[in-house]
Design an enzyme around this catalytic site. Structure first.
Site, mmCIF file in Angstrom:
data_model
loop_
_atom_site.group_PDB
_atom_site.id
_atom_site.type_symbol
_atom_site.label_atom_id
_atom_site.label_comp_id
_atom_site.label_asym_id
_atom_site.label_seq_id
_atom_site.Cartn_x
_atom_site.Cartn_y
_atom_site.Cartn_z
ATOM 1 N N ASN A 6 0.856 -1.188 0.000
ATOM 2 C CA ASN A 6 0.000 0.000 0.000
ATOM 3 C C ASN A 6 0.896 1.244 0.000
ATOM 4 O O ASN A 6 1.709 1.425 0.907
ATOM 5 C CB ASN A 6 -0.906 -0.035 1.246
ATOM 6 C CG ASN A 6 -1.822 1.165 1.319
ATOM 7 O OD1 ASN A 6 -1.389 2.292 1.133
ATOM 8 N ND2 ASN A 6 -3.091 0.936 1.605
ATOM 9 N N HIS A 9 0.959 6.263 1.903
ATOM 10 C CA HIS A 9 1.668 7.218 2.750
ATOM 11 C C HIS A 9 2.914 7.815 2.107
ATOM 12 O O HIS A 9 3.512 8.739 2.651
ATOM 13 C CB HIS A 9 1.919 6.624 4.134
ATOM 14 C CG HIS A 9 0.616 6.377 4.821
ATOM 15 N ND1 HIS A 9 -0.334 7.369 4.953
ATOM 16 C CD2 HIS A 9 0.045 5.253 5.312
ATOM 17 C CE1 HIS A 9 -1.409 6.870 5.538
ATOM 18 N NE2 HIS A 9 -1.210 5.585 5.752
ATOM 19 N N HIS A 42 -5.544 3.710 -1.753
ATOM 20 C CA HIS A 42 -6.864 4.131 -1.277
ATOM 21 C C HIS A 42 -7.128 5.546 -1.773
ATOM 22 O O HIS A 42 -6.446 6.482 -1.361
ATOM 23 C CB HIS A 42 -6.863 4.077 0.259
ATOM 24 C CG HIS A 42 -8.191 4.359 0.896
ATOM 25 N ND1 HIS A 42 -8.395 4.229 2.249
ATOM 26 C CD2 HIS A 42 -9.382 4.763 0.387
ATOM 27 C CE1 HIS A 42 -9.655 4.540 2.548
ATOM 28 N NE2 HIS A 42 -10.269 4.879 1.432
ATOM 29 N N ARG A 44 -9.219 8.382 -1.279
ATOM 30 C CA ARG A 44 -10.195 8.831 -0.288
ATOM 31 C C ARG A 44 -11.011 9.984 -0.831
ATOM 32 O O ARG A 44 -10.547 10.743 -1.684
ATOM 33 C CB ARG A 44 -9.480 9.261 1.002
ATOM 34 C CG ARG A 44 -8.803 8.110 1.729
ATOM 35 C CD ARG A 44 -8.252 8.590 3.058
ATOM 36 N NE ARG A 44 -9.309 8.805 4.019
ATOM 37 C CZ ARG A 44 -9.603 7.974 5.035
ATOM 38 N NH1 ARG A 44 -8.886 6.891 5.228
ATOM 39 N NH2 ARG A 44 -10.583 8.236 5.850
ATOM 40 N N ARG A 48 -6.793 13.092 0.617
ATOM 41 C CA ARG A 48 -5.724 13.544 1.525
ATOM 42 C C ARG A 48 -4.360 12.975 1.154
ATOM 43 O O ARG A 48 -3.345 13.517 1.545
ATOM 44 C CB ARG A 48 -6.067 13.209 2.971
ATOM 45 C CG ARG A 48 -6.055 11.726 3.268
ATOM 46 C CD ARG A 48 -6.217 11.483 4.743
ATOM 47 N NE ARG A 48 -7.566 11.731 5.205
ATOM 48 C CZ ARG A 48 -8.090 11.185 6.299
ATOM 49 N NH1 ARG A 48 -7.353 10.380 7.033
ATOM 50 N NH2 ARG A 48 -9.329 11.405 6.665
ATOM 51 N N GLU A 69 -8.661 0.582 -3.015
ATOM 52 C CA GLU A 69 -9.531 0.653 -1.837
ATOM 53 C C GLU A 69 -10.380 1.904 -1.982
ATOM 54 O O GLU A 69 -9.853 2.977 -2.306
ATOM 55 C CB GLU A 69 -8.699 0.792 -0.568
ATOM 56 C CG GLU A 69 -7.837 -0.393 -0.260
ATOM 57 C CD GLU A 69 -6.952 -0.102 0.953
ATOM 58 O OE1 GLU A 69 -7.028 1.000 1.516
ATOM 59 O OE2 GLU A 69 -6.182 -0.978 1.309
ATOM 60 N N THR A 100 -8.500 3.911 8.319
ATOM 61 C CA THR A 100 -9.740 3.149 8.305
ATOM 62 C C THR A 100 -9.940 2.444 9.646
ATOM 63 O O THR A 100 -9.158 1.573 10.018
ATOM 64 C CB THR A 100 -9.704 2.098 7.165
ATOM 65 O OG1 THR A 100 -9.224 2.745 5.991
ATOM 66 C CG2 THR A 100 -11.061 1.515 6.908
ATOM 67 N N GLU A 150 -11.330 -9.015 2.888
ATOM 68 C CA GLU A 150 -10.052 -8.681 3.506
ATOM 69 C C GLU A 150 -10.335 -8.524 4.990
ATOM 70 O O GLU A 150 -11.114 -7.663 5.402
ATOM 71 C CB GLU A 150 -9.466 -7.398 2.925
ATOM 72 C CG GLU A 150 -8.129 -7.062 3.595
ATOM 73 C CD GLU A 150 -7.367 -5.919 2.934
ATOM 74 O OE1 GLU A 150 -7.590 -5.647 1.742
ATOM 75 O OE2 GLU A 150 -6.542 -5.305 3.630
ATOM 76 N N HIS A 193 -3.969 -4.249 7.601
ATOM 77 C CA HIS A 193 -4.124 -3.071 8.444
ATOM 78 C C HIS A 193 -3.300 -3.185 9.721
ATOM 79 O O HIS A 193 -3.482 -4.120 10.487
ATOM 80 C CB HIS A 193 -5.579 -2.757 8.812
ATOM 81 C CG HIS A 193 -5.769 -1.290 9.068
ATOM 82 N ND1 HIS A 193 -5.417 -0.700 10.235
ATOM 83 C CD2 HIS A 193 -6.203 -0.295 8.254
ATOM 84 C CE1 HIS A 193 -5.648 0.601 10.150
ATOM 85 N NE2 HIS A 193 -6.111 0.883 8.950
HETATM 86 N N1 PXP Z 1 -5.958 -2.877 3.913
HETATM 87 C C1 PXP Z 1 -6.923 -1.935 3.959
HETATM 88 C C2 PXP Z 1 -8.297 -2.295 3.538
HETATM 89 C C3 PXP Z 1 -6.635 -0.622 4.360
HETATM 90 O O1 PXP Z 1 -7.611 0.319 4.401
HETATM 91 C C4 PXP Z 1 -5.300 -0.293 4.689
HETATM 92 C C5 PXP Z 1 -4.954 1.120 5.051
HETATM 93 O O2 PXP Z 1 -5.224 1.968 3.983
HETATM 94 C C6 PXP Z 1 -4.321 -1.299 4.616
HETATM 95 C C7 PXP Z 1 -4.691 -2.584 4.242
HETATM 96 C C8 PXP Z 1 -2.901 -1.026 4.954
HETATM 97 O O3 PXP Z 1 -2.794 -0.704 6.300
HETATM 98 P P1 PXP Z 1 -1.419 -0.186 6.912
HETATM 99 O O4 PXP Z 1 -1.086 1.096 6.198
HETATM 100 O O5 PXP Z 1 -1.723 0.009 8.351
HETATM 101 O O6 PXP Z 1 -0.393 -1.246 6.632
#
Ligand code: PXP
Length: 242
Positions: A6, A9, A42, A44, A48, A69, A100, A150, A193
């Protein structure tokens, strides 16, 4: 288990200055080069971090599967049907949240979700629902036509991070049970997550059940730290070298 990286960030850092770097598109290509199985991002509602153009470029340039996402809104579905990611993961979204929090409540919105999902599946997009590891949410996901779930590992991750290992162990059992129900119903099981280089180890015990992990924040955090020395050295070389 497969790894979906992901890259949200990376965009968070860029958006802190509304500039061009660091680019999540570059990060996605590097993740692909490093062997990632999938890119997860994601988009959003408040934009952001990831921007629409990031999604478009990633779809165009990345050759591994792209997992978008998004909240189950009309705006996001229109974008998904245009950009056609390989997978859409539906997540709940609240503007004021930092990340989330909690899974999608599929049980109480079955009819809405069923109607929402149909055109996505019709367009050949795999649909996954981000849910808490609860049996009724898994069953409801099957009923609304999801291809996969998921499982939200946030509770497990928080317990582990707080060194509440006994409770983390119980949460692992909950993830295992929910995963087994999903597999028995014939839907695929992913998880993610809050996973880190430390707490991921417990999750690996579920590898016969969970096919894929989506991890973002911890990978980006480690990239910043491990890359920091090199970045400083290069700037020093530039400044003092001339
Ligand atoms: N899976 C989903 C559905 C998420 O919303 C997120 C965060 O955007 C992640 C995985 C990844 O989470 P993390 O950034 O905490 O590893």
């Amino acid at each position: 288990m497969r790894l979906g990286v992901n890259i949200d960030h990376v965009a968070t850092v860029r958006q802190a200055r509304r500039t061009f770097e660091p680019s999540p598109v570059f990060a996605a290509l590097i993740a692909q080069q490093a062997g990632a199985d999938q890119i997860t991002l994601h988009l959003r509602e408040d934009r952001r971090h990831i921007q629409d153009r990031d999604l478009e470029l990633i779809r165009e340039l990345v050759s591994i599967p792209v997992n978008l996402e998004m909240a189950p809104t009309e705006e996001m579905r229109t974008i998904a049907l245009r950009v056609k990611p390989d997978r859409v993961t539906l997540v709940p979204e609240r503007r004021e949240e930092i990340t989330t929090e909690g899974g999608l409540d599929v049980v109480s919105s079955k009819e809405v979700l069923k109607t929402f999902i149909e055109p996505l599946k019709g367009a050949g997009i795999e649909v996954s629902l981000f849910i808490d590891p609860e049996e009724d949410q898994v069953r409801a996901s099957r009923e609304v036509g999801a291809d996969a779930v998921e499982l939200h590992t946030g509770t497990y991750a928080n317990l582990w991070n707080e060194h509440r290992f006994k409770e983390a162990e119980e949460e692992l059992k909950r993830l295992e049970r929910a995963g087994r129900v999903a597999r028995d119903l014939g839907i695929r099981v992913y998880a993610g997550h809050g996973l880190t280089y430390q707490n991921v180890k417990g999750i690996l015990r579920l590898k016969g059940i969970i096919e894929e992990l989506n991890i973002g924040h911890s990978i980006v955090a480690n990239a910043v730290i491990f890359g920091f020395e090199r970045a400083v050295r290069e700037m020093i070389a530039l400044i003092k070298g001339g």
